[in-house]
Design a protein around this motif. Structure first.
Motif, short mmCIF file in Angstrom:
data_model
loop_
_atom_site.label_atom_id
_atom_site.label_comp_id
_atom_site.label_asym_id
_atom_site.label_seq_id
_atom_site.Cartn_x
_atom_site.Cartn_y
_atom_site.Cartn_z
N ASP A 189 0.85 -1.19 0.00
CA ASP A 189 0.00 0.00 0.00
C ASP A 189 0.88 1.24 0.00
N GLY A 190 1.14 1.79 -1.18
CA GLY A 190 1.97 2.98 -1.29
C GLY A 190 1.31 4.22 -0.74
N SER A 191 -0.01 4.26 -0.75
CA SER A 191 -0.70 5.45 -0.26
C SER A 191 -0.46 5.67 1.22
N GLN A 192 -0.24 4.60 1.98
CA GLN A 192 0.03 4.74 3.41
C GLN A 192 1.34 5.50 3.64
N CYS A 193 2.27 5.37 2.71
CA CYS A 193 3.59 5.98 2.89
C CYS A 193 3.58 7.47 2.63
N ALA A 194 2.57 7.97 1.92
CA ALA A 194 2.46 9.41 1.72
C ALA A 194 2.23 10.13 3.04
N LYS A 195 1.52 9.45 3.95
CA LYS A 195 1.30 9.97 5.31
C LYS A 195 1.07 8.78 6.22
N THR A 196 2.11 8.37 6.89
CA THR A 196 1.99 7.14 7.69
C THR A 196 1.00 7.30 8.84
N CYS A 197 0.76 8.53 9.27
CA CYS A 197 -0.19 8.75 10.36
C CYS A 197 -1.64 8.83 9.88
N ALA A 198 -1.86 8.65 8.59
CA ALA A 198 -3.23 8.63 8.09
C ALA A 198 -3.90 7.31 8.47
N SER A 199 -5.21 7.25 8.34
CA SER A 199 -5.93 5.99 8.58
C SER A 199 -5.43 4.94 7.60
N GLY A 200 -5.61 3.67 7.97
CA GLY A 200 -5.08 2.58 7.16
C GLY A 200 -6.15 1.88 6.34
N ARG A 201 -5.69 0.98 5.49
CA ARG A 201 -6.60 0.18 4.68
C ARG A 201 -7.18 -0.94 5.53
N SER A 202 -8.48 -1.14 5.43
CA SER A 202 -9.16 -2.15 6.24
C SER A 202 -8.82 -3.55 5.77
N SER A 203 -8.63 -4.44 6.73
CA SER A 203 -8.39 -5.85 6.44
C SER A 203 -9.72 -6.60 6.41
N PRO A 204 -10.01 -7.32 5.33
CA PRO A 204 -11.25 -8.11 5.29
C PRO A 204 -11.23 -9.28 6.27
N TYR A 205 -10.07 -9.56 6.84
CA TYR A 205 -9.93 -10.68 7.78
C TYR A 205 -10.16 -10.24 9.23
N PHE A 206 -10.32 -8.94 9.46
CA PHE A 206 -10.51 -8.45 10.83
C PHE A 206 -11.77 -9.06 11.46
N ASN A 207 -11.60 -9.70 12.60
CA ASN A 207 -12.68 -10.34 13.35
C ASN A 207 -13.47 -11.31 12.48
#
Length: 343
Positions: free
Chosen positions: A123-141
């Motif tokens: 996910d390159g978009s996370q690196c533009a601002k690491t403190c931004a919200s993240g991409r959701s994992s479909p495996y969560f819970n």
């Protein structure tokens, strides 16, 4: 606590309570035939530990992948990562649900953890601002017991290789978990480092799960000292003291909410490696500055729920993190102290 968070926690606790009334009918945990191991032939420790793990856990020979990553870089570039992922994936059959990378480094792909990038895609978009919200994992819970079959996600974890003796001891702890249920406690600390308490609202209430001989305790304090029955230890600190006074039972999970616990070989905040060296069986930490979103760290109630229902360490940990792109999962993946036992 916000109303949304309170509702979320209430629903999870109700689900956990329902499981308790049903004597926690165990979910099937990940099996050795569903796990692939990746050995770095350029690192002698990886080769030795990989062979030990294969034999100790009965990993099929067809599930062993050999790669070459010289010089133990802390991070690798996106191009090299994509080559590595293609090299691994091309060797795996459709029944392989998870991958264990047997090395300490590399553990980063730019700002992504190597486990986050491998399982969810870089996910390159996370690196533009690491403190931004993240991409959701479909495996969560998730209730899935076959993440690749159901979601096209192969879970991933690192087994550190700094010491062959330590790695073998870690593997042995994971393998010995689940032969019998032992009395243990899950400890949750609300510390003086207020910014690192962002997941304290999700700490399970104090009590006891009789079917699992497991107690839950919340402690207001910066340190746990002298406990001899640790199954789970979750806290928020940049440095965690008194680990040498604790005894972790086989299969124990432990992690600290801080910015760079997943920077395994960094010299700033406490590395997640310290948990494994102290006797935990698996851990988690972020490799780049995530800020203190609870979603980027293991949710305590979700982790507890899936672990006591019989999931393996890799399954329970992955299910507990909503935004895992920056988070590194380390340890022995097949540990399952509450797994379903044959009758």
């Amino acid at each position: 606590m916000t109303s949304i968070r309170r509702l979320f926690l209430t629903l999870l606790l109700l689900a956990t309570a329902a499981g308790a009334r049903a004597q926690f009918t165990s979910a099937p945990s990940l099996q050795p035939a569903q796990l692939a191991i990746v050995i770095n032939d350029a690192e002698p420790n990886s080769v030795k530990i990989g062979e030990y793990y294969r034999k100790r856990r009965g990993i099929p020979a067809a599930n062993v992948v050999h790669v070459s990553i010289p010089d133990k870089p802390h991070g690798i570039g996106i191009g090299r990562f994509r080559e590595l992922k293609e090299e691994i994936d091309s060797r795996l059959g459709p029944d392989v649900q998870a991958v264990l990378m047997i090395w300490t480094a590399p553990y980063m792909v730019d700002c992504n953890s190597i486990t986050g990038a491998y399982t969810l895609g870089f996910d390159g978009s996370q690196c533009a601002k690491t403190c931004a919200s993240g991409r959701s994992s479909p495996y969560f819970n998730s209730r899935s017991t076959r993440p690749f079959t159901d979601l096209q996600l192969r879970l991933s974890m690192l087994l550190p290789t700094e010491s062959v003796a330590d790695a073998k001891a870690l593997i042995d702890r994971g393998a010995s978990a689940g032969f019998r249920i032992v009395p243990a406690t899950a400890y949750y600390l609300v510390t003086s480092e207020k910014a690192r308490n962002s997941r304290a609202g999700f700490f399970p209430p104090p009590g006891r799960i009789e079917a699992r001989k497991l107690s839950t305790r919340t402690i207001q304090g910066d340190v746990l000292e002298g406990a001899r029955d640790v199954m789970i230890y979750e806290t928020g600190m940049a440095q965690v003291d008194k680990l040498d006074t604790l005894h972790f039972v086989p299969g124990a999970l432990a992690d600290h909410l801080t910015s760079l616990g997943g920077d395994l070989l960094g010299d700033g905040q406490m590395s997640s490696l310290r948990w494994l060296e102290a006797g935990a069986t698996a851990s988690y930490g972020s490799v780049s500055e995530p800020c203190n979103y609870w979603q980027k760290f293991p949710n305590p109630t979700v982790l507890l729920k899936h672990y006591v229902q019989g999931n393996s360490a890799i399954e329970a940990y992955w299910k507990s993190v909503a935004w895992p792109t920056q988070g590194l999962f380390i340890g022995e993946p097949l540990a399952a102290p509450y797994r379903k036992r044959p009758r």
